[in-house]
Design an enzyme around this catalytic site. Structure first.
Site, PDB file in Angstrom:
ATOM      1  CG  ASP A 119      -1.993  -0.991   1.211  1.00  0.00           C
ATOM      2  OD1 ASP A 119      -2.266  -1.542   0.123  1.00  0.00           O
ATOM      3  OD2 ASP A 119      -2.579  -1.259   2.281  1.00  0.00           O
ATOM      4  NE  ARG A 120      -0.960   7.479  -1.252  1.00  0.00           N
ATOM      5  CZ  ARG A 120      -0.828   8.517  -0.434  1.00  0.00           C
ATOM      6  NH1 ARG A 120       0.310   9.202  -0.403  1.00  0.00           N
ATOM      7  NH2 ARG A 120      -1.819   8.892   0.343  1.00  0.00           N
TER       8      ARG A 120
END
Length: 282
Positions: A119-120
């Site tokens: 995930d970012r």
């Protein structure tokens, strides 16, 4: 590949190409080429089903002000220590400010490709392949669950919660919704949760790989991960606010290399913040 980013491939319906693209997508001013690199102009017409390649105008992006160190590199793979706030690969408004594009540019590896994703907002160990013919072998490892992954997270501590424990649930992430949710039905997500230290450091071992799985499972235990803007509640955080990183780290991965057969282990050098750990749940 140009400056770390490849073109988008579009299949045309037939006839004058630029007129069609302008009518369908509003792409009149964009650079378009055919497969051999020949530019498409106003006179170019192609039969239905032909492919053209569009070099997109990059959006204005807020620079992510953190380095992406390389933990390991050989002819086949690159292992990076991804920072918080940097997406793995281009998607939506994040294009150049992604781990993939930045590493392609920095390392001069135009065929670099991620074998898995983080995930970012999650930092830590991220594996890339250097050539397209290797991509499938390493991606299959992750898809089969043949990679042992360990994460670290910081959250509040509650004395009433018995740990370690295995959390199982059915997690569903629907398109257009920010949060994944737990729903009734056969479990498709499993995480081993352990308290690694009394100050609120947790060791999380996912045995599946659902979207936001660790964040959902920790929130379900009443222990949302510090700095999480989605769980348990959605918080609107400006895209240029890097002040409160999600305290979740992909700490290590371990697997049998599908090319060499060697046992591989890679460990992040990052540490999670110990700030704001005075919070305790009654």
């Amino acid at each position: 590949m140009r400056d770390g980013l490849g073109p988008a491939r579009l299949r045309v319906r037939g006839g004058p190409v630029l007129a069609e693209l302008n009518a369908r997508f509003g792409m009149q001013a964009r650079e378009v080429v055919v497969a051999d690199g020949t530019p498409v102009d106003e006179t170019t017409a192609l039969p239905a089903g032909s492919c053209v390649y569009l070099y997109r105008d990059l959006p204005d992006e807020v620079p992510v002000p953190f380095d992406i160190p390389v933990l390991y590199r050989d002819d086949d793979i690159v292992v990076a220590d991804k920072p918080h706030f940097l997406a793995t690969m281009p998607r939506g408004r994040h294009v150049a400010q992604t781990a993939l594009v930045r590493l392609r540019r920095d390392l001069g590896l135009p065929e670099l490709s991620p074998a898995h994703r983080l995930d970012r907002l999650t930092a830590g160990v991220l594996l890339f392949t250097t050539r397209r013919e290797l991509r499938g072998a390493y991606q299959t490892l992750f898809a089969r669950g043949a990679v042992h992954k360990t994460y670290l997270a910081r959250a509040a501590v509650t004395p009433d919660l018995v740990l370690p424990r295995v959390v199982r649930s059915r997690i569903v992430k629907r398109r257009g919704r920010l949060q994944a949710v737990c729903e009734p039905g056969e479990p498709n997500a499993e995480t081993l949760v352990e308290l690694a230290s009394a100050d609120g450091l947790y060791r999380l071992t996912p045995r599946t790989g659902r979207t936001h799985q660790l964040r959902v499972h920790m929130a379900a235990l009443g222990l949302p991960i510090q700095g999480d803007p989605l769980y348990p509640n959605v918080i609107d955080v400006p895209v240029d606010d890097f002040s409160t990183p999600l305290q979740l780290l992909a700490h290590s991965i371990e697997f049998d290399d599908p090319v060499s057969g060697a046992r591989r282990q890679f460990v992040s050098r990052r540490q999670l913040s110990s700030a704001a750990l005075d919070a305790r749940l009654d």
